[in-house]
Scaffold this active site. Structure first.
Site, PDB file in Angstrom:
ATOM      1  N   ASP A 169       0.935  -1.245   0.120  1.00 56.91           N
ATOM      2  CA  ASP A 169      -0.060   0.074  -0.061  1.00 56.91           C
ATOM      3  C   ASP A 169       0.730   1.297   0.063  1.00 56.91           C
ATOM      4  O   ASP A 169       1.930   1.401   0.664  1.00 56.91           O
ATOM      5  CB  ASP A 169      -0.864  -0.008   1.357  1.00 56.91           C
ATOM      6  CG  ASP A 169      -2.102   0.856   1.174  1.00 56.91           C
ATOM      7  OD1 ASP A 169      -2.503   1.193   0.206  1.00 56.91           O
ATOM      8  OD2 ASP A 169      -2.395   1.487   2.215  1.00 56.91           O
ATOM      9  N   HIS A 170       0.420   2.246  -0.749  1.00 59.68           N
ATOM     10  CA  HIS A 170       1.068   3.787  -0.879  1.00 59.68           C
ATOM     11  C   HIS A 170       2.353   3.608  -1.021  1.00 59.68           C
ATOM     12  O   HIS A 170       3.188   4.102  -0.288  1.00 59.68           O
ATOM     13  CB  HIS A 170       0.626   4.456   0.472  1.00 59.68           C
ATOM     14  CG  HIS A 170      -0.703   5.092   0.659  1.00 59.68           C
ATOM     15  ND1 HIS A 170      -1.047   5.935  -0.093  1.00 59.68           N
ATOM     16  CD2 HIS A 170      -1.871   4.418   1.268  1.00 59.68           C
ATOM     17  CE1 HIS A 170      -2.332   6.337  -0.057  1.00 59.68           C
ATOM     18  NE2 HIS A 170      -2.874   5.468   0.868  1.00 59.68           N
ATOM     19  N   GLU A 225      -4.137   6.535  -7.135  1.00 53.44           N
ATOM     20  CA  GLU A 225      -4.989   7.601  -6.344  1.00 53.44           C
ATOM     21  C   GLU A 225      -5.053   8.980  -7.529  1.00 53.44           C
ATOM     22  O   GLU A 225      -3.883   9.138  -7.806  1.00 53.44           O
ATOM     23  CB  GLU A 225      -4.466   7.975  -5.083  1.00 53.44           C
ATOM     24  CG  GLU A 225      -5.153   8.960  -4.194  1.00 53.44           C
ATOM     25  CD  GLU A 225      -4.637   9.176  -2.994  1.00 53.44           C
ATOM     26  OE1 GLU A 225      -4.340  10.278  -2.573  1.00 53.44           O
ATOM     27  OE2 GLU A 225      -4.704   8.113  -2.235  1.00 53.44           O
ATOM     28  N   HIS A 251      -6.839  10.290   5.916  1.00 53.09           N
ATOM     29  CA  HIS A 251      -6.082   9.356   6.732  1.00 53.09           C
ATOM     30  C   HIS A 251      -5.927   9.371   8.183  1.00 53.09           C
ATOM     31  O   HIS A 251      -5.829  10.973   8.345  1.00 53.09           O
ATOM     32  CB  HIS A 251      -4.788   9.250   6.121  1.00 53.09           C
ATOM     33  CG  HIS A 251      -4.627   8.219   4.798  1.00 53.09           C
ATOM     34  ND1 HIS A 251      -4.215   8.778   3.703  1.00 53.09           N
ATOM     35  CD2 HIS A 251      -5.164   6.989   4.659  1.00 53.09           C
ATOM     36  CE1 HIS A 251      -4.421   7.758   2.790  1.00 53.09           C
ATOM     37  NE2 HIS A 251      -4.850   6.792   3.167  1.00 53.09           N
ATOM     38  N   HIS A 272     -10.011   5.375   0.733  1.00 54.70           N
ATOM     39  CA  HIS A 272      -8.971   5.331   1.790  1.00 54.70           C
ATOM     40  C   HIS A 272      -9.285   6.262   2.994  1.00 54.70           C
ATOM     41  O   HIS A 272     -10.445   6.980   2.768  1.00 54.70           O
ATOM     42  CB  HIS A 272      -7.531   6.207   1.305  1.00 54.70           C
ATOM     43  CG  HIS A 272      -7.063   5.231   0.132  1.00 54.70           C
ATOM     44  ND1 HIS A 272      -5.478   5.196   0.181  1.00 54.70           N
ATOM     45  CD2 HIS A 272      -7.313   4.229  -0.524  1.00 54.70           C
ATOM     46  CE1 HIS A 272      -5.365   4.508  -0.913  1.00 54.70           C
ATOM     47  NE2 HIS A 272      -6.182   3.733  -1.284  1.00 54.70           N
ATOM     48  N   GLY A 273      -8.745   6.113   4.031  1.00 56.67           N
ATOM     49  CA  GLY A 273      -9.130   6.841   5.167  1.00 56.67           C
ATOM     50  C   GLY A 273     -10.419   6.574   5.802  1.00 56.67           C
ATOM     51  O   GLY A 273     -11.283   7.207   6.309  1.00 56.67           O
ATOM     52  N   THR A 276      -6.162   3.040  10.861  1.00 54.10           N
ATOM     53  CA  THR A 276      -6.089   3.814  12.120  1.00 54.10           C
ATOM     54  C   THR A 276      -7.205   3.145  13.172  1.00 54.10           C
ATOM     55  O   THR A 276      -6.905   2.905  14.398  1.00 54.10           O
ATOM     56  CB  THR A 276      -6.355   5.100  12.191  1.00 54.10           C
ATOM     57  OG1 THR A 276      -5.364   6.035  11.302  1.00 54.10           O
ATOM     58  CG2 THR A 276      -6.492   5.995  13.312  1.00 54.10           C
TER      59      THR A 276
END
Length: 291
Positions: free
Chosen positions: A84-85, A136, A183, A211-212, A236
């Site tokens: 990811d990312h 993204e 995020h 996302h987030g 999170t």
């Protein structure tokens, strides 16, 4: 069971008009909790390792990836591994050999032409290796002398027309869209732009990713899935569950020194949250609530 390809799990979710939940993992306890929660929910899941998690592990991908792969292969539900990312091309090129079937290449910080070019190159390479690739696109704010907004910050938005051109120009398999989540939110107060999400879903032929998601209320997640989100990323929320449970345990047991005691409590708290969130995004909240 063998590792599941991320692309197949996402495609199945699209067919079912549902979403697959994807959880970012940092420790072995995260990995075990995500799988335990998915097994309790009876649903497939994606284990995600971010570039930041790799940096936390002294820059080494393989130890966490191998642990995730070994645990996934012993799971009773389909489990996929996703990197990811990724911003580092060097890390991107480690994905196939580490057991990942998919990557999220993140060049959203770059101006649009540079994001397009970098993502096109990453997608060409990923596809040559048999990898499913997510990217993204967000419209980064910065008017009136204000500093540019992060692509995930509230207020950043993905433009449907630009997104259509971006997907066509890069050949990515899925697109993370900026529709109001952020995020690292520790409160579930994000208000998604569901009207924009519907326009994005109508404009694009690839699955959409949120996302987030930790900052989005349950009702917002349900509406997002109904509006076209096929993959819901969570990170999170697991850390909140783990840290809260450990804090509570240590407050009640100040004499405790055996890390297994409090890590097991944290792991169980994460597993319960995984089960609960999977039920929300798959529409099975009533039947999969913790007993």
């Amino acid at each position: 069971m063998p590792l599941a390809p991320t692309g197949e799990l996402v495609a199945r979710a699209v067919e079912d008009r549902s979403a697959v939940a994807a959880f970012n993992v940092i420790t072995l306890e995260h990995i075990e909790a995500v799988i335990a929660g998915a097994e309790a929910a009876g649903a497939p899941v994606v284990l995600q390792v971010s570039e930041k998690a790799v940096k936390f592990r002294y820059g080494r991908l393989l130890p966490l990836a191998r642990a995730a792969g070994a645990a996934a292969e012993r799971a009773a539900v389909p489990v996929a591994l996703h990197l990811d990312h990724v911003q580092s091309d060097e890390l991107l090129r480690q994905a196939p050999g580490a057991g990942f079937s998919s990557v999220m290449y993140d060049a959203a910080r770059l101006p649009y032409p540079d994001n397009l070019a970098a993502t096109r190159a990453a997608a060409d390479w990923a596809h040559s290796q048999g990898l499913y690739i997510e990217a993204e696109l967000g419209e980064v704010g910065g008017k009136d002398g204000r500093p540019p907004l992060d692509a995930h910050a509230p207020g950043a938005r993905t433009d449907p027309a630009q997104a259509r051109d971006f997907v066509g120009g890069t050949g990515v398999d899925a697109l993370a869209v900026a529709v109001g989540s952020a995020h690292a939110m520790t409160t579930r107060t994000a208000a998604l732009d569901h009207a924009l999400l519907k326009r994005l879903s109508a404009a694009l032929s690839v699955p959409l990713v949120l996302h987030g998601s930790s900052g989005v209320p349950d009702a917002g997640l349900v509406e997002a899935v109904a509006g076209g989100i096929a993959k819901v990323n969570v990170g999170t929320a697991l850390n909140i569950a783990m840290t809260g449970a450990i804090r509570e345990f240590l407050a009640a047991h100040p004499e405790a020194v055996d890390s297994r005691k409090y890590l097991s409590v944290g792991r169980e708290a994460m597993a319960l949250e995984v089960r609960r969130l999977i039920a929300v995004v798959t529409g099975a909240a009533g039947s999969a609530s913790p007993s």
